[in-house]
Design a protein around this motif. Structure first.
Motif, PDB file in Angstrom:
ATOM      1  N   ASN A 189      85.496 104.443  60.886  1.00  0.00           N
ATOM      2  CA  ASN A 189      86.507 104.819  61.883  1.00  0.00           C
ATOM      3  C   ASN A 189      87.540 105.769  61.291  1.00  0.00           C
ATOM      4  N   ALA A 190      87.071 106.640  60.371  1.00  0.00           N
ATOM      5  CA  ALA A 190      88.014 107.566  59.733  1.00  0.00           C
ATOM      6  C   ALA A 190      87.494 108.990  59.859  1.00  0.00           C
ATOM      7  N   GLY A 191      88.407 109.942  59.714  1.00  0.00           N
ATOM      8  CA  GLY A 191      87.998 111.346  59.858  1.00  0.00           C
ATOM      9  C   GLY A 191      89.002 112.290  59.223  1.00  0.00           C
ATOM     10  N   TYR A 192      88.973 113.513  59.705  1.00  0.00           N
ATOM     11  CA  TYR A 192      89.694 114.633  59.120  1.00  0.00           C
ATOM     12  C   TYR A 192      91.212 114.486  59.199  1.00  0.00           C
ATOM     13  N   LEU A 193      91.874 114.900  58.120  1.00  0.00           N
ATOM     14  CA  LEU A 193      93.340 114.981  58.072  1.00  0.00           C
ATOM     15  C   LEU A 193      93.684 116.408  57.661  1.00  0.00           C
ATOM     16  N   ASN A 194      94.585 117.065  58.443  1.00  0.00           N
ATOM     17  CA  ASN A 194      94.808 118.500  58.204  1.00  0.00           C
ATOM     18  C   ASN A 194      95.855 118.745  57.119  1.00  0.00           C
ATOM     19  N   TRP A 195      95.775 117.993  56.001  1.00  0.00           N
ATOM     20  CA  TRP A 195      96.636 118.293  54.864  1.00  0.00           C
ATOM     21  C   TRP A 195      95.861 119.152  53.876  1.00  0.00           C
ATOM     22  N   THR A 196      96.602 119.885  53.047  1.00  0.00           N
ATOM     23  CA  THR A 196      95.951 120.793  52.084  1.00  0.00           C
ATOM     24  C   THR A 196      95.068 120.001  51.126  1.00  0.00           C
ATOM     25  N   LYS A 197      93.814 120.404  51.029  1.00  0.00           N
ATOM     26  CA  LYS A 197      92.858 119.718  50.143  1.00  0.00           C
ATOM     27  C   LYS A 197      93.350 119.845  48.699  1.00  0.00           C
ATOM     28  N   GLN A 198      93.265 118.749  47.946  1.00  0.00           N
ATOM     29  CA  GLN A 198      93.689 118.775  46.534  1.00  0.00           C
ATOM     30  C   GLN A 198      92.475 118.551  45.636  1.00  0.00           C
ATOM     31  N   ASP A 199      92.593 118.856  44.353  1.00  0.00           N
ATOM     32  CA  ASP A 199      91.452 118.760  43.430  1.00  0.00           C
ATOM     33  C   ASP A 199      91.025 117.329  43.146  1.00  0.00           C
ATOM     34  N   TRP A 200      91.944 116.373  43.341  1.00  0.00           N
ATOM     35  CA  TRP A 200      91.593 114.988  42.928  1.00  0.00           C
ATOM     36  C   TRP A 200      90.573 114.366  43.889  1.00  0.00           C
ATOM     37  N   GLY A 201      90.372 114.957  45.088  1.00  0.00           N
ATOM     38  CA  GLY A 201      89.369 114.316  45.963  1.00  0.00           C
ATOM     39  C   GLY A 201      89.621 114.623  47.418  1.00  0.00           C
ATOM     40  N   TYR A 202      89.474 113.613  48.287  1.00  0.00           N
ATOM     41  CA  TYR A 202      89.465 113.857  49.733  1.00  0.00           C
ATOM     42  C   TYR A 202      90.427 112.935  50.479  1.00  0.00           C
ATOM     43  N   TYR A 203      91.031 113.456  51.531  1.00  0.00           N
ATOM     44  CA  TYR A 203      91.834 112.636  52.440  1.00  0.00           C
ATOM     45  C   TYR A 203      90.952 112.181  53.595  1.00  0.00           C
ATOM     46  N   ILE A 216      78.470 108.962  46.824  1.00  0.00           N
ATOM     47  CA  ILE A 216      79.740 108.482  47.370  1.00  0.00           C
ATOM     48  C   ILE A 216      80.698 109.653  47.556  1.00  0.00           C
ATOM     49  N   GLU A 217      80.644 110.633  46.637  1.00  0.00           N
ATOM     50  CA  GLU A 217      81.511 111.817  46.797  1.00  0.00           C
ATOM     51  C   GLU A 217      81.079 112.614  48.030  1.00  0.00           C
ATOM     52  N   MET A 218      79.767 112.737  48.237  1.00  0.00           N
ATOM     53  CA  MET A 218      79.275 113.442  49.438  1.00  0.00           C
ATOM     54  C   MET A 218      79.719 112.690  50.698  1.00  0.00           C
ATOM     55  N   LEU A 219      79.644 111.364  50.638  1.00  0.00           N
ATOM     56  CA  LEU A 219      80.082 110.540  51.779  1.00  0.00           C
ATOM     57  C   LEU A 219      81.561 110.803  52.067  1.00  0.00           C
ATOM     58  N   ALA A 220      82.379 110.771  51.018  1.00  0.00           N
ATOM     59  CA  ALA A 220      83.822 110.987  51.190  1.00  0.00           C
ATOM     60  C   ALA A 220      84.072 112.376  51.778  1.00  0.00           C
ATOM     61  N   LYS A 221      83.360 113.368  51.277  1.00  0.00           N
ATOM     62  CA  LYS A 221      83.574 114.739  51.760  1.00  0.00           C
ATOM     63  C   LYS A 221      83.186 114.851  53.237  1.00  0.00           C
ATOM     64  N   CYS A 222      82.039 114.250  53.600  1.00  0.00           N
ATOM     65  CA  CYS A 222      81.606 114.318  55.008  1.00  0.00           C
ATOM     66  C   CYS A 222      82.634 113.669  55.927  1.00  0.00           C
ATOM     67  N   VAL A 223      83.075 112.473  55.580  1.00  0.00           N
ATOM     68  CA  VAL A 223      84.035 111.774  56.449  1.00  0.00           C
ATOM     69  C   VAL A 223      85.351 112.550  56.491  1.00  0.00           C
TER      70      VAL A 223
END
Ligand code: 2OX
Length: 445
Positions: free
Chosen positions: A347-361, A298-305
């Motif tokens: 239907n979701a993708g990249y958001l150009n905010w600074t990546k944080q340690d807690w996870g993924y946008y 699920i973490e890999m999925l979140a990172k890919c999306v």
């Protein structure tokens, strides 16, 4: 400086037609490897082959004719396409890629271009047709995996060193084109072809053919989606041509690996295909090494999306057509998580905010909603969010129960999102509502 190419990229930048926009929004997919190798499960003569199970034919301890005669035993008695489709639906996947012919050359469909096919086995029946129908009826798009490299065909060549090689390989190219035409004609619901086995010199020297084949397949099947693993350019470059442009509708190089950051995606469409064990795509009786847990996947999925890609989990059913328990449990766990959190994935993708340690946008391509997919809660329970300039957090709430979370203003438009209960047992999603300009939340005085 661009070099002139006859067989370079057909298009610069993303494909933006409806079929490709649908592909871009999938989020989660499934790969299935089924073939003669599924019978052996990585073992032969009570020895275990420690390579990838679907490559066992290349093992020097297993004579080729012993492997090739496995067709006489191929009989997936417990195969039920509806069960496979239900499992995929329950997991929340939106596309499935199925092996029609792996490197061993055995065809799971009734090909008229080789007798090394499923009609010559005790099972006799076509497997691809029923699978395409079942997945289609379940609303899951189907893609067909096809290995160009074919160890069974006498005309296959690893390299083209002599005229005789080229004469043989030309026959092989015709055979390949015929089989692909057959697949698209028999299974017109197919949305795309997933090519493999195109890394050898023979294919690198066949850039012109791979170019014309790509164009031919799209002519007979408009909208067809083909990744970057099919083609070679005039100089044998693969995936990216001599001018650095992607040859294909999406980058198909991410096999068991994920881009480190958005830059690594080069702004192209891409997906990552991933094994649950460390390596190995076909069924293996003993999974060597580490089995990825549902949370890792699920973490890999979140990172890919979060990096504008899709994530595709591979399953290797047994020779009898059923899935091992561990794989069913994994599909179940991912499905349970997706039932609650799919809004942050589909239907979701990249958001150009600074990546944080807690996870993924991720940001919804439908309505611009922003999601935080949280895997690591800091000790102080405060999740830092640094929006892009001029974007302000107006509201934050848990996706699973709409519970509003306290947002504390920090410097600039940074905020802390406070979590009350820190004992989260699994990855969770926070929805952010933003506004342009103005101080969105009262600062603490
Ligand atoms: C999708 C996956 N691709 C096949 C594969 C990939 N490779 C490979 C070959 C050369 C270098 C790196 C990987 N060999 N086989 C695997 O067998 C599986 O089908």
């Amino acid at each position: 400086k661009q070099v002139p190419l006859q067989h370079g990229a057909h298009r610069i930048g993303k494909r933006t037609d409806a079929d490709m926009n649908r592909w871009r929004d999938y989020g989660l997919g499934e790969f299935i490897h089924m073939g003669l190798y599924s019978i052996l499960g990585g073992d032969y003569n009570s020895m275990h082959y420690d390579g990838a199970a679907e490559w066992i034919r290349s093992w020097n301890k297993l004579p080729h004719e012993v492997y090739d005669n496995l067709y006489k035993k191929f009989d997936p008695k417990n195969f039920d396409p509806e069960v496979w489709a239900r499992m995929a639906k329950n997991m929340g996947v939106r596309y499935v890629t199925i092996t029609t012919k792996h490197h061993d050359g055995f065809c799971l469909w009734p090909s008229k271009y080789t007798d090394f096919n499923i009609t010559k086995t005790p099972y006799k029946k076509d497997m691809i047709g029923p699978l395409v129908k079942a997945f289609d009826q379940a609303g899951i798009d189907v893609y067909l995996y096809f290995s160009v490299m074919d160890w069974h065909q006498a005309d296959w060549r690893y390299d083209l060193k002599t005229v005789a090689d080229s004469v043989a390989f030309n026959r092989f190219k015709t055979f390949t084109k015929n089989q692909l035409t057959e697949l698209l004609t028999l299974y017109p619901q197919t949305k795309g072809l997933w090519f493999d086995g195109t890394w050898d010199n023979s294919w690198k020297k066949s850039g012109a053919f791979s170019d014309s084949l790509d164009q031919y397949l799209k002519k007979i099947h408009p909208g067809l989606i083909i990744g970057s693993r099919l083609r070679a350019d005039d100089y044998g470059n693969r995936h990216f041509d001599a001018n650095g442009h992607l040859m294909g509708d999406y980058e198909q190089g991410w096999e068991r690996k994920i881009p480190s950051d958005y830059t690594a995606t080069r702004g192209n469409d891409w997906d990552c295909i991933m094994t649950i064990p460390q390596n190995g795509w076909g069924y293996s009786k003993t999974w060597m090494g580490h089995w990825k847990t549902p949370y890792e996947l699920i973490e890999m999925l979140a990172k890919c999306v979060s990096l504008d890609g899709n994530f595709v989990v591979n399953f290797g059913p047994k020779g009898d057509g059923t899935f091992r328990k561990k794989e069913l449990q994994t599909a179940d766990s991912i499905g349970a998580w997706m039932k609650v959190n799919h809004e942050a994935i589909y239907n979701a993708g990249y958001l150009n905010w600074t990546k944080q340690d807690w996870g993924y946008y991720t940001r919804s391509r439908k309505d611009g909603k922003i999601y935080m997919i949280v895997f690591n809660v800091p000790i102080n329970g405060a999740l830092k969010v640094s929006p892009a300039k001029k974007e302000h957090i107006k509201k934050a709430y848990l996706l699973q129960d709409n519970k509003t979370l306290h947002v504390e203003a920090l410097d600039g438009n940074d905020v802390f999102i406070q979590l009350e209960q820190k004992n989260q047992q699994e990855p969770f999603v926070i929805v952010l509502e933003t506004g342009q300009g103005g101080q969105a939340v009262e600062g603490e005085n």
